[in-house]
Scaffold this motif. Structure first.
Motif, PDB file in Angstrom:
ATOM      1  N   THR A 138     -57.730  19.897  80.411  1.00 40.11           N
ATOM      2  CA  THR A 138     -58.012  19.478  79.037  1.00 40.11           C
ATOM      3  C   THR A 138     -59.593  19.482  79.158  1.00 40.11           C
ATOM      4  N   THR A 139     -60.425  20.020  78.229  1.00 35.42           N
ATOM      5  CA  THR A 139     -61.823  19.984  77.935  1.00 35.42           C
ATOM      6  C   THR A 139     -62.198  18.508  77.526  1.00 35.42           C
ATOM      7  N   LEU A 140     -63.608  17.824  77.770  1.00 38.08           N
ATOM      8  CA  LEU A 140     -63.915  16.655  77.487  1.00 38.08           C
ATOM      9  C   LEU A 140     -63.890  16.441  75.791  1.00 38.08           C
ATOM     10  N   ALA A 141     -64.115  17.511  74.987  1.00 38.01           N
ATOM     11  CA  ALA A 141     -64.186  17.419  73.582  1.00 38.01           C
ATOM     12  C   ALA A 141     -62.617  17.250  73.286  1.00 38.01           C
ATOM     13  N   GLN A 142     -61.479  17.667  73.857  1.00 33.37           N
ATOM     14  CA  GLN A 142     -60.161  17.521  73.487  1.00 33.37           C
ATOM     15  C   GLN A 142     -59.766  16.008  74.027  1.00 33.37           C
ATOM     16  N   LEU A 143     -60.424  15.591  75.145  1.00 33.29           N
ATOM     17  CA  LEU A 143     -59.802  14.440  75.428  1.00 33.29           C
ATOM     18  C   LEU A 143     -60.356  13.240  74.792  1.00 33.29           C
ATOM     19  N   VAL A 144     -61.503  13.536  74.101  1.00 31.19           N
ATOM     20  CA  VAL A 144     -62.266  12.675  73.428  1.00 31.19           C
ATOM     21  C   VAL A 144     -61.245  12.567  71.915  1.00 31.19           C
ATOM     22  N   ALA A 145     -60.861  13.419  71.355  1.00 27.44           N
ATOM     23  CA  ALA A 145     -60.032  13.803  70.235  1.00 27.44           C
ATOM     24  C   ALA A 145     -58.859  13.025  70.591  1.00 27.44           C
ATOM     25  N   GLN A 146     -58.244  13.241  71.641  1.00 26.64           N
ATOM     26  CA  GLN A 146     -56.889  12.590  72.052  1.00 26.64           C
ATOM     27  C   GLN A 146     -56.970  11.165  72.133  1.00 26.64           C
ATOM     28  N   PRO A 186     -54.064   4.524  67.315  1.00 27.74           N
ATOM     29  CA  PRO A 186     -54.276   3.825  66.249  1.00 27.74           C
ATOM     30  C   PRO A 186     -55.183   2.495  66.301  1.00 27.74           C
ATOM     31  N   ALA A 187     -55.519   2.008  67.683  1.00 33.08           N
ATOM     32  CA  ALA A 187     -56.436   0.917  67.728  1.00 33.08           C
ATOM     33  C   ALA A 187     -57.645   1.328  67.611  1.00 33.08           C
ATOM     34  N   ARG A 188     -57.960   2.517  67.592  1.00 36.73           N
ATOM     35  CA  ARG A 188     -59.441   3.160  67.530  1.00 36.73           C
ATOM     36  C   ARG A 188     -59.761   3.395  66.051  1.00 36.73           C
ATOM     37  N   SER A 189     -60.511   2.770  65.416  1.00 34.15           N
ATOM     38  CA  SER A 189     -60.801   3.089  64.009  1.00 34.15           C
ATOM     39  C   SER A 189     -62.292   2.615  63.468  1.00 34.15           C
ATOM     40  N   GLU A 190     -62.804   2.924  62.281  1.00 35.07           N
ATOM     41  CA  GLU A 190     -64.017   2.742  61.721  1.00 35.07           C
ATOM     42  C   GLU A 190     -64.051   1.414  61.167  1.00 35.07           C
ATOM     43  N   SER A 191     -62.555   0.799  60.958  1.00 32.33           N
ATOM     44  CA  SER A 191     -62.488  -0.486  60.269  1.00 32.33           C
ATOM     45  C   SER A 191     -63.235  -1.601  60.924  1.00 32.33           C
ATOM     46  N   PRO A 192     -63.979  -2.537  60.435  1.00 36.95           N
ATOM     47  CA  PRO A 192     -64.526  -3.477  61.220  1.00 36.95           C
ATOM     48  C   PRO A 192     -63.561  -4.418  61.833  1.00 36.95           C
ATOM     49  N   HIS A 193     -62.330  -4.386  61.308  1.00 40.39           N
ATOM     50  CA  HIS A 193     -61.425  -5.229  62.102  1.00 40.39           C
ATOM     51  C   HIS A 193     -60.756  -4.702  62.978  1.00 40.39           C
ATOM     52  N   PRO A 219     -64.059   4.226  67.592  1.00 41.16           N
ATOM     53  CA  PRO A 219     -63.731   5.613  68.133  1.00 41.16           C
ATOM     54  C   PRO A 219     -64.891   6.161  69.168  1.00 41.16           C
ATOM     55  N   LEU A 220     -64.492   6.912  70.098  1.00 41.50           N
ATOM     56  CA  LEU A 220     -65.352   7.661  70.899  1.00 41.50           C
ATOM     57  C   LEU A 220     -66.047   8.776  70.207  1.00 41.50           C
ATOM     58  N   VAL A 267     -68.029  -2.905  73.454  1.00 42.28           N
ATOM     59  CA  VAL A 267     -66.813  -2.323  72.492  1.00 42.28           C
ATOM     60  C   VAL A 267     -67.331  -1.876  71.158  1.00 42.28           C
ATOM     61  N   SER A 268     -68.285  -2.322  70.773  1.00 42.57           N
ATOM     62  CA  SER A 268     -68.952  -1.844  69.455  1.00 42.57           C
ATOM     63  C   SER A 268     -69.376  -0.271  69.556  1.00 42.57           C
ATOM     64  N   SER A 269     -69.408   0.189  70.830  1.00 45.78           N
ATOM     65  CA  SER A 269     -69.781   1.376  71.352  1.00 45.78           C
ATOM     66  C   SER A 269     -68.900   2.227  71.842  1.00 45.78           C
ATOM     67  N   GLY A 270     -67.778   1.958  71.616  1.00 52.29           N
ATOM     68  CA  GLY A 270     -66.513   2.436  72.249  1.00 52.29           C
ATOM     69  C   GLY A 270     -65.757   1.843  73.558  1.00 52.29           C
ATOM     70  N   GLY A 271     -66.467   0.804  73.987  1.00 48.89           N
ATOM     71  CA  GLY A 271     -66.078   0.341  75.281  1.00 48.89           C
ATOM     72  C   GLY A 271     -64.553  -0.329  75.274  1.00 48.89           C
ATOM     73  N   MET A 272     -63.981  -0.539  76.331  1.00 50.88           N
ATOM     74  CA  MET A 272     -62.596  -0.938  76.319  1.00 50.88           C
ATOM     75  C   MET A 272     -62.582  -2.342  77.080  1.00 50.88           C
ATOM     76  N   PRO A 273     -62.110  -3.312  76.201  1.00 50.37           N
ATOM     77  CA  PRO A 273     -62.049  -4.785  77.027  1.00 50.37           C
ATOM     78  C   PRO A 273     -60.739  -4.836  77.422  1.00 50.37           C
ATOM     79  N   VAL A 274     -60.901  -5.414  78.912  1.00 52.40           N
ATOM     80  CA  VAL A 274     -59.702  -5.843  79.807  1.00 52.40           C
ATOM     81  C   VAL A 274     -59.933  -7.255  80.080  1.00 52.40           C
ATOM     82  N   ALA A 275     -58.780  -7.815  80.098  1.00 51.47           N
ATOM     83  CA  ALA A 275     -58.682  -9.392  80.176  1.00 51.47           C
ATOM     84  C   ALA A 275     -58.753  -9.690  81.858  1.00 51.47           C
ATOM     85  N   VAL A 276     -59.735 -10.515  82.260  1.00 50.14           N
ATOM     86  CA  VAL A 276     -59.641 -10.910  83.313  1.00 50.14           C
ATOM     87  C   VAL A 276     -60.133 -12.443  83.789  1.00 50.14           C
ATOM     88  N   ALA A 277     -59.543 -13.167  82.874  1.00 50.66           N
ATOM     89  CA  ALA A 277     -59.757 -14.656  82.732  1.00 50.66           C
ATOM     90  C   ALA A 277     -58.984 -15.303  83.847  1.00 50.66           C
TER      91      ALA A 277
END
Length: 246
Positions: A128-136, A141-148, A153-154, A189-199
């Motif tokens: 799968t191409t990178l463009a397709q992987l990004v689209a996937q 649904p967790a990725r959205s332009e909503s401030p909440h 989105p990537l 996270v604001s630039s598409g990063g993924m938070p992973v809990a490590v507490a």
């Protein structure tokens, strides 16, 4: 992020990265060396004095806006400096600190939570191409332009495409199965990063470091960003540094 106990002075210092670093250094806390660059020539001089790679960032903005890390060449430095100057007249050139990106949350003198912020990117499957992987990935649904939304989105914008070019890739490349392809230099996270809990893995020295950083700026609520190889290893043994305090 503000309470009736949050001081105006502490908030101002936290937002001014250069001022915050001065306060943290006075409290004998580890922060990477950096200088304000007056112009492009000054940015080059500072970078050459530190040695590449370096980081360029606006000195008074939050959320990773305008931050470019891991800059290896003068051309990359100048591109990053020009971008940062469009955002703020105050631009820092900083010595690069190697490691993972962690955010520790401090409330009223206690470290209550911690995440590792993994940079925006996708994992290849060999077909799968990178463009397709990004689209996937953006179908999540967790990725959205909503401030909440918990994730943003990537994007295959110029910043991402430039990072791909530096790795010899394009949007049409099909990365090998299991290969992680990074799309941002910063892990916010604001630039598409993924938070992973490590507490549950935070070394007590690192939790104490975050509490001391918040206290130095007199903040009752703070997100302390640490760069280190492993949050489970004391910063004293791993050359960890405080990237910034939010």
């Amino acid at each position: 992020t503000f309470t009736q106990f949050t001081p105006t002075l502490g908030t101002h210092m936290a937002r001014a990265k250069h001022e915050a670093a001065i306060v943290l250094r006075r409290n004998r806390l580890p922060v990477p060396a950096h200088h304000l660059a007056r112009d492009e020539a000054d940015a080059i001089r500072i970078a050459e004095a530190f040695g590449y790679p370096v980081v360029v960032k606006p000195a008074d903005r939050d959320g990773g806006v305008g931050v470019r890390a891991g800059l290896q060449t003068q051309a990359d430095l100048l591109d990053a400096y020009r971008l940062a100057r469009q955002i703020s007249p105050n631009v820092l050139v900083e010595r690069h600190a190697a490691g993972r990106d962690y955010r520790l949350t401090v409330i009223r003198g206690q470290c209550v939570w911690a995440i590792e912020r993994q940079p925006a990117g996708v994992v290849g499957d060999g077909r799968t191409t990178l463009a397709q992987l990004v689209a996937q990935a953006n179908m999540n649904p967790a990725r959205s332009e909503s401030p909440h939304a918990p994730l943003t989105p990537l994007r295959l914008d110029e910043d991402a495409l430039g990072l791909l070019r530096s790795d010899g890739l394009t949007a049409e490349t099909m990365p090998d199965r299991g290969r992680f392809v990074r799309l941002r230099r910063s892990a916010n996270v604001s630039s598409g990063g993924m938070p992973v809990a490590v507490a549950d893995r935070v070394h007590p020295d690192n939790a104490a470091l975050a509490v001391r950083a918040a206290g130095a700026l007199q903040l009752d609520v703070a997100g302390v960003d640490l760069i280190m190889l492993d949050i489970a290893v004391s910063w004293k043994d791993s050359e960890g540094v405080i990237c910034e305090v939010n």
